[in-house]
Design an enzyme around this catalytic site. Sequence first.
Site, short mmCIF file in Angstrom:
data_model
loop_
_atom_site.label_atom_id
_atom_site.label_comp_id
_atom_site.label_asym_id
_atom_site.label_seq_id
_atom_site.Cartn_x
_atom_site.Cartn_y
_atom_site.Cartn_z
CG LEU A 7 -1.82 1.22 1.33
CD1 LEU A 7 -3.11 0.97 0.57
CD2 LEU A 7 -2.16 1.56 2.77
N GLY A 10 0.08 8.84 -1.55
CA GLY A 10 0.56 9.99 -2.32
C GLY A 10 1.06 9.63 -3.71
N GLY A 14 5.20 12.51 -8.62
CA GLY A 14 6.52 12.35 -8.01
C GLY A 14 6.94 10.95 -7.61
CG ASP A 64 -6.92 13.37 3.04
OD1 ASP A 64 -5.80 13.50 3.60
OD2 ASP A 64 -7.70 14.31 2.86
CB SER A 141 13.72 14.20 3.86
OG SER A 141 14.53 15.27 3.45
CE1 TYR A 154 9.22 17.98 3.71
CE2 TYR A 154 11.61 18.27 3.75
CZ TYR A 154 10.49 17.56 3.34
OH TYR A 154 10.63 16.41 2.60
CE LYS A 158 9.52 14.32 4.83
NZ LYS A 158 8.72 13.18 4.37
#
Length: 317
Positions: A7, A10, A14, A64, A141, A154, A158
């Site tokens: 699964l 998003g 990208g 969502d 990231s 941001y 992360k």
Amino acid sequence: MNQKVVLITGCSSGIGLALAARIAKDEKKRFMVYATMRNLGKAELLVEAADRTLGRTLEIRQLDVCSEESIKACVDSLPERRVDILISNAGMGLIGPIECQSIDEMKTVMDTNFFGLVRLLKEILPDMKKRKKGHIVVISSVMGIQGILFNDVYAASKFAVEGFCESLAVQALRFSLNISLIEPGPVITEFERKVYEEGLKTDLSKADKVTADMFTNIYLKNYNQIFETLGQTAEDVAEHTHRIITMDNPPFRHQTNTLYTPMTTLKYADPNGDLPIETFYKMVFEHDKVFNASLNFLKLLRWRSRKSFTLEKDKST
Ligand SMILES: NC(=O)C1=CN([C@@H]2O[C@H](COP(=O)(O)OP(=O)(O)OC[C@H]3O[C@@H](n4cnc5c(N)ncnc54)[C@H](OP(=O)(O)O)[C@@H]3O)[C@@H](O)[C@H]2O)C=CC1
Ligand SMILES: CC1=C(/C=C/C(C)=C/C=C/C(C)=C/C=O)C(C)(C)CCC1
């Protein structure tokens, strides 16, 4: 055939889109992919990339990550609610001075990037524990390891993801579950465009002159060049992630961009934490010419290696 159920969140663009297509096209057809997105009206690009795998090893569903109901409805719709591999990818960026960002904007980033993962796990982890089988893969990231100028919130989102997963990983081991954090550097996707365009629109009236100038004339000015020189493609990140999910003993952390690793290594080289901060400061404010020259040099190297790769390919066909 004993296919693993994957699964992914998003998948409208990208990395999520590239991942869904790559895993569905697995050479040995080892996976059944449920590629999800919050807005099914954006499915066209994925349908195109999935090609003949659509309806075979890939199905598209609505999900969502900011809605518990939507996550539950999606998991309930899967055969036996089974998820063998969860890839938490949905996320968003935010750049700029914090004086110019509202708390609501910041909360949306945390709600998507951090609580999105928490909501998914609250729905999926109990079943994985019962089955004593499962792999949780999180697209984190390099900013989950190291903060970057003007990415305060941001990077915080992360870091939250990484702290959460590092804590959970010990418990997961007790149930024979794996957790892997994928840590890309800059990737050329919609993320880059959206963040840059929003950055340009920032109302800098609440920031002092030095901060506003730093954001406009240093950060935004170099932003595109950094992506051009250090940026990876979404397909490249997908290839790395495909490799991780096919391993018997997948690692907890995996950085996808070797051009970026010298930067993250600074973090581990100094327990006081000053080395990366001072180095970034020097790169940005004292050695901007050297920094720019290095980026140009890297760009040249990449261009040459791509050119010789193309020439080699042409020779062999
Ligand atoms: N690009 C980069 O430089 C890097 C990106 N990453 C991470 O990779 C992940 C994917 O980003 P990337 O592919 O680059 O960016 P994109 O903007 O191309 O893709 C982001 C995806 O997340 C989706 N999304 C956003 N909010 C939600 C939500 N509430 N529920 C479900 N889906 C949602 C978007 O959907 P919609 O189209 O509806 O907005 C879109 O499909 C993110 O977690 C990002 O932090 C990590 C390192 C570098
Ligand atoms: C390399 C580098 C910089 C910028 C890095 C950037 C812009 C990284 C972006 C990473 C992303 C977008 C990750 C997404 O999760 C600075 C701080 C300007 C100067 C120091 C060296």
